[in-house]
Design a protein around this motif. Structure first.
Motif, PDB file in Angstrom:
ATOM      1  N   LEU A 117      22.064 -29.245 -17.256  1.00  0.00           N
ATOM      2  CA  LEU A 117      22.142 -30.374 -18.187  1.00  0.00           C
ATOM      3  C   LEU A 117      21.574 -29.993 -19.555  1.00  0.00           C
ATOM      4  N   THR A 118      20.559 -29.168 -19.565  1.00  0.00           N
ATOM      5  CA  THR A 118      20.027 -28.679 -20.836  1.00  0.00           C
ATOM      6  C   THR A 118      21.076 -27.858 -21.584  1.00  0.00           C
ATOM      7  N   ALA A 119      21.793 -27.008 -20.860  1.00  0.00           N
ATOM      8  CA  ALA A 119      22.858 -26.200 -21.477  1.00  0.00           C
ATOM      9  C   ALA A 119      23.970 -27.098 -22.017  1.00  0.00           C
ATOM     10  N   LYS A 120      24.317 -28.132 -21.263  1.00  0.00           N
ATOM     11  CA  LYS A 120      25.350 -29.066 -21.731  1.00  0.00           C
ATOM     12  C   LYS A 120      24.888 -29.794 -22.989  1.00  0.00           C
ATOM     13  N   THR A 121      23.614 -30.144 -23.020  1.00  0.00           N
ATOM     14  CA  THR A 121      23.078 -30.850 -24.188  1.00  0.00           C
ATOM     15  C   THR A 121      23.140 -29.954 -25.418  1.00  0.00           C
ATOM     16  N   ARG A 122      22.789 -28.693 -25.244  1.00  0.00           N
ATOM     17  CA  ARG A 122      22.871 -27.759 -26.381  1.00  0.00           C
ATOM     18  C   ARG A 122      24.315 -27.535 -26.812  1.00  0.00           C
ATOM     19  N   ALA A 123      25.243 -27.575 -25.867  1.00  0.00           N
ATOM     20  CA  ALA A 123      26.656 -27.446 -26.226  1.00  0.00           C
ATOM     21  C   ALA A 123      27.104 -28.639 -27.067  1.00  0.00           C
ATOM     22  N   TRP A 124      26.642 -29.848 -26.712  1.00  0.00           N
ATOM     23  CA  TRP A 124      26.929 -31.026 -27.545  1.00  0.00           C
ATOM     24  C   TRP A 124      26.317 -30.836 -28.932  1.00  0.00           C
ATOM     25  N   MET A 125      25.109 -30.296 -28.985  1.00  0.00           N
ATOM     26  CA  MET A 125      24.434 -30.099 -30.267  1.00  0.00           C
ATOM     27  C   MET A 125      25.210 -29.134 -31.156  1.00  0.00           C
ATOM     28  N   ASP A 126      25.784 -28.106 -30.569  1.00  0.00           N
ATOM     29  CA  ASP A 126      26.585 -27.151 -31.338  1.00  0.00           C
ATOM     30  C   ASP A 126      27.771 -27.850 -31.997  1.00  0.00           C
ATOM     31  N   ARG A 127      28.299 -28.864 -31.321  1.00  0.00           N
ATOM     32  CA  ARG A 127      29.454 -29.598 -31.852  1.00  0.00           C
ATOM     33  C   ARG A 127      29.039 -30.736 -32.781  1.00  0.00           C
ATOM     34  N   ALA A 128      27.730 -30.984 -32.869  1.00  0.00           N
ATOM     35  CA  ALA A 128      27.247 -32.106 -33.686  1.00  0.00           C
ATOM     36  C   ALA A 128      26.925 -31.708 -35.114  1.00  0.00           C
ATOM     37  N   HIS A 129      27.026 -30.405 -35.438  1.00  0.00           N
ATOM     38  CA  HIS A 129      26.793 -29.978 -36.819  1.00  0.00           C
ATOM     39  C   HIS A 129      27.826 -30.646 -37.728  1.00  0.00           C
ATOM     40  N   GLY A 130      27.349 -31.276 -38.782  1.00  0.00           N
ATOM     41  CA  GLY A 130      28.225 -32.023 -39.676  1.00  0.00           C
ATOM     42  C   GLY A 130      28.318 -33.491 -39.306  1.00  0.00           C
ATOM     43  N   LEU A 131      27.905 -33.834 -38.087  1.00  0.00           N
ATOM     44  CA  LEU A 131      27.911 -35.236 -37.662  1.00  0.00           C
ATOM     45  C   LEU A 131      26.525 -35.854 -37.764  1.00  0.00           C
ATOM     46  N   LEU A 132      25.507 -35.032 -37.562  1.00  0.00           N
ATOM     47  CA  LEU A 132      24.119 -35.481 -37.646  1.00  0.00           C
ATOM     48  C   LEU A 132      23.372 -34.584 -38.624  1.00  0.00           C
ATOM     49  N   PRO A 133      22.325 -35.098 -39.275  1.00  0.00           N
ATOM     50  CA  PRO A 133      21.529 -34.259 -40.189  1.00  0.00           C
ATOM     51  C   PRO A 133      20.933 -33.067 -39.454  1.00  0.00           C
ATOM     52  N   GLU A 134      20.868 -31.948 -40.117  1.00  0.00           N
ATOM     53  CA  GLU A 134      20.305 -30.755 -39.500  1.00  0.00           C
ATOM     54  C   GLU A 134      18.859 -30.971 -39.079  1.00  0.00           C
ATOM     55  N   SER A 135      18.142 -31.818 -39.817  1.00  0.00           N
ATOM     56  CA  SER A 135      16.752 -32.096 -39.451  1.00  0.00           C
ATOM     57  C   SER A 135      16.682 -32.779 -38.082  1.00  0.00           C
ATOM     58  N   GLN A 136      17.637 -33.655 -37.795  1.00  0.00           N
ATOM     59  CA  GLN A 136      17.666 -34.303 -36.487  1.00  0.00           C
ATOM     60  C   GLN A 136      18.007 -33.304 -35.384  1.00  0.00           C
ATOM     61  N   LEU A 137      18.936 -32.416 -35.663  1.00  0.00           N
ATOM     62  CA  LEU A 137      19.300 -31.410 -34.668  1.00  0.00           C
ATOM     63  C   LEU A 137      18.130 -30.466 -34.398  1.00  0.00           C
ATOM     64  N   ASP A 138      17.377 -30.126 -35.436  1.00  0.00           N
ATOM     65  CA  ASP A 138      16.191 -29.293 -35.250  1.00  0.00           C
ATOM     66  C   ASP A 138      15.173 -30.017 -34.372  1.00  0.00           C
ATOM     67  N   SER A 139      14.985 -31.307 -34.616  1.00  0.00           N
ATOM     68  CA  SER A 139      14.042 -32.091 -33.818  1.00  0.00           C
ATOM     69  C   SER A 139      14.524 -32.223 -32.383  1.00  0.00           C
ATOM     70  N   PHE A 140      15.834 -32.324 -32.215  1.00  0.00           N
ATOM     71  CA  PHE A 140      16.421 -32.398 -30.879  1.00  0.00           C
ATOM     72  C   PHE A 140      16.129 -31.111 -30.110  1.00  0.00           C
ATOM     73  N   GLU A 141      16.315 -29.989 -30.755  1.00  0.00           N
ATOM     74  CA  GLU A 141      16.051 -28.706 -30.124  1.00  0.00           C
ATOM     75  C   GLU A 141      14.584 -28.597 -29.717  1.00  0.00           C
ATOM     76  N   GLN A 142      13.694 -29.043 -30.584  1.00  0.00           N
ATOM     77  CA  GLN A 142      12.271 -29.001 -30.265  1.00  0.00           C
ATOM     78  C   GLN A 142      11.957 -29.881 -29.058  1.00  0.00           C
ATOM     79  N   ALA A 143      12.584 -31.066 -29.009  1.00  0.00           N
ATOM     80  CA  ALA A 143      12.370 -31.978 -27.886  1.00  0.00           C
ATOM     81  C   ALA A 143      12.857 -31.353 -26.583  1.00  0.00           C
ATOM     82  N   LEU A 144      13.998 -30.696 -26.626  1.00  0.00           N
ATOM     83  CA  LEU A 144      14.518 -30.017 -25.430  1.00  0.00           C
ATOM     84  C   LEU A 144      13.583 -28.897 -24.993  1.00  0.00           C
ATOM     85  N   HIS A 145      13.090 -28.140 -25.971  1.00  0.00           N
ATOM     86  CA  HIS A 145      12.243 -26.981 -25.677  1.00  0.00           C
ATOM     87  C   HIS A 145      10.947 -27.394 -24.971  1.00  0.00           C
ATOM     88  N   GLU A 146      10.485 -28.598 -25.253  1.00  0.00           N
ATOM     89  CA  GLU A 146       9.208 -29.057 -24.703  1.00  0.00           C
ATOM     90  C   GLU A 146       9.326 -29.582 -23.275  1.00  0.00           C
TER      91      GLU A 146
END
Length: 279
Positions: free
Chosen positions: A134-163
Motif C-alpha cells: 500500500l505504501t508503494a501504491k501511495t507513492r505511485a499515486w504521488m508520482d502522478r500527482a505532480h502538477g495537481l498538488l503543490p510540491e510542498s504538499q507532496l514533500d510533506s506527504f513523503e515525510q508522513a509516509l516515511h515516518e
C-alpha cells in the motif's frame, strides 16, 4: 440488449433468467460498467452488472464467494455469475438510497450501518506485505500527482509516509466504498449494496471515507456508527490507519482528475489538506 452487453453476456443472461425486461438503467459510464435493474415475467427482480474491462465485477464475485452468513435481505444475494464473461446477477433489494435523504443525517442509520459492517468484516488472515504494497501504491499515486498538488504538499506527504511503521496487517473482508451512496433504507432497516471494491484489507479502510465526509462536524454520527461497529481505532492501529488515509486522499485526487470529476477531485484535495494538518 443494451449497448455494451456482449453476445456472450447476453447468452448467459438468457440462460439464467429466461425472458426479462429492463426496469431501470443504473450504468456507470465512467467505469465502463452496465448496471441494470431487470424483471422477469414471473415478477422476480434482479440487478445485472456486466463489463469486459472493469475489475469491480471480479471483486464483487469474489466477495460473495466468501459468504455473508446471516445477512440475507440486508445485502444482495448472488444468484448467477461468470468471472470469465464479466457478468453477475444479484437479487434486487427493495429500498431507497440513503444519500440525499433525511436518513443520511439520522444517527440511527449510522448505528445500523456500523453494526452491519461488523458482520461483513469476517477475518481474512494476516499479511506481512500489505502495508509495504500500500505504501508503494501511495507513492505511485504521488508520482502522478505532480502538477495537481503543490510540491510542498507532496514533500510533506513523503515525510508522513516515511515516518509510518504499520507492521503486520490483520485483514478482514472489507466493503471498500462504505458510505451512504451504497446504503439503502427500507422501512427503518438499513441495507448495503455494491461490493465492487471489496477486498481483504485492515478494517480501518472502511472508516476513511466516512471520517473525511459524513463525520466532519457531526460527532453524533461518528459516535453512533462506532457504537454499532463496536470498536474504534486502537493505538496499535494508528500507523495503518494513517497509511490508509494517505493512500485514499492522494488516490482520490489523481483518479478523479483522470476521470474529469472536479467535485470528487476537490474532495481528495480536502482529504490531503486534513491529513497534512494533523487529522
Amino acid at each position: 440488449m443494451r449497448q455494451g452487453i456482449t453476445e456472450e453476456q447476453s447468452r448467459l443472461l438468457t440462460s439464467w433468467l429466461g425472458g426479462f425486461s429492463v426496469v431501470k438503467d443504473y450504468s456507470w459510464p465512467l467505469q465502463d460498467t452496465n448496471v441494470l435493474h431487470v424483471a422477469t415475467p414471473s415478477g422476480d427482480e434482479f440487478i445485472v452488472k456486466a463489463s469486459t474491462t472493469s475489475h469491480h465485477i471480479h471483486r464483487e464475485i469474489a466477495a460473495h464467494a466468501g459468504g455473508f452468513e446471516g445477512l440475507h435481505g440486508r445485502i444482495p444475494a448472488l444468484r448467477h455469475a461468470s468471472a470469465d464473461a464479466g457478468i453477475l446477477v444479484t437479487e434486487f433489494l427493495p429500498g431507497t438510497l440513503v444519500e440525499g435523504t433525511p436518513a443520511e443525517d439520522d444517527p440511527e442509520t449510522y448505528r445500523q450501518a456500523g453494526a452491519l459492517l461488523a458482520r461483513i468484516h469476517r477475518p481474512a488472515g494476516v499479511s506481512s506485505t500489505y502495508a509495504t504494497a500500500l505504501t508503494a501504491k501511495t507513492r505511485a499515486w504521488m508520482d502522478r500527482a505532480h502538477g495537481l498538488l503543490p510540491e510542498s504538499q507532496l514533500d510533506s506527504f513523503e515525510q508522513a509516509l516515511h515516518e509510518l511503521r504499520p507492521g503486520v496487517a490483520l485483514l478482514v473482508a472489507t466493503h471498500g466504498d462504505y458510505q451512504p451512496r451504497n446504503w439503502l433504507q427500507d422501512n427503518g432497516q438499513v441495507k448495503v449494496i455494491d461490493f465492487g471494491r471489496a477486498e481483504p484489507r485492515p478494517w480501518v479502510h472502511d472508516l476513511v471515507r466516512l471520517s473525511h465526509q459524513r463525520f466532519v462536524g457531526r460527532p453524533d454520527l461518528a459516535d453512533a456508527f462506532q457504537a454499532g461497529l463496536g470498536k474504534t481505532v486502537a493505538p496499535a492501529e494508528t500507523d495503518v490507519w494513517r497509511l490508509e488515509n494517505l493512500n485514499q486522499a492522494i488516490g482520490t485526487v489523481v483518479w478523479a482528475n483522470q476521470l474529469g470529476d472536479a467535485a470528487f477531485e476537490q474532495t481528495g484535495r480536502t482529504m490531503v489538506e486534513r491529513m497534512l494538518s494533523g487529522f
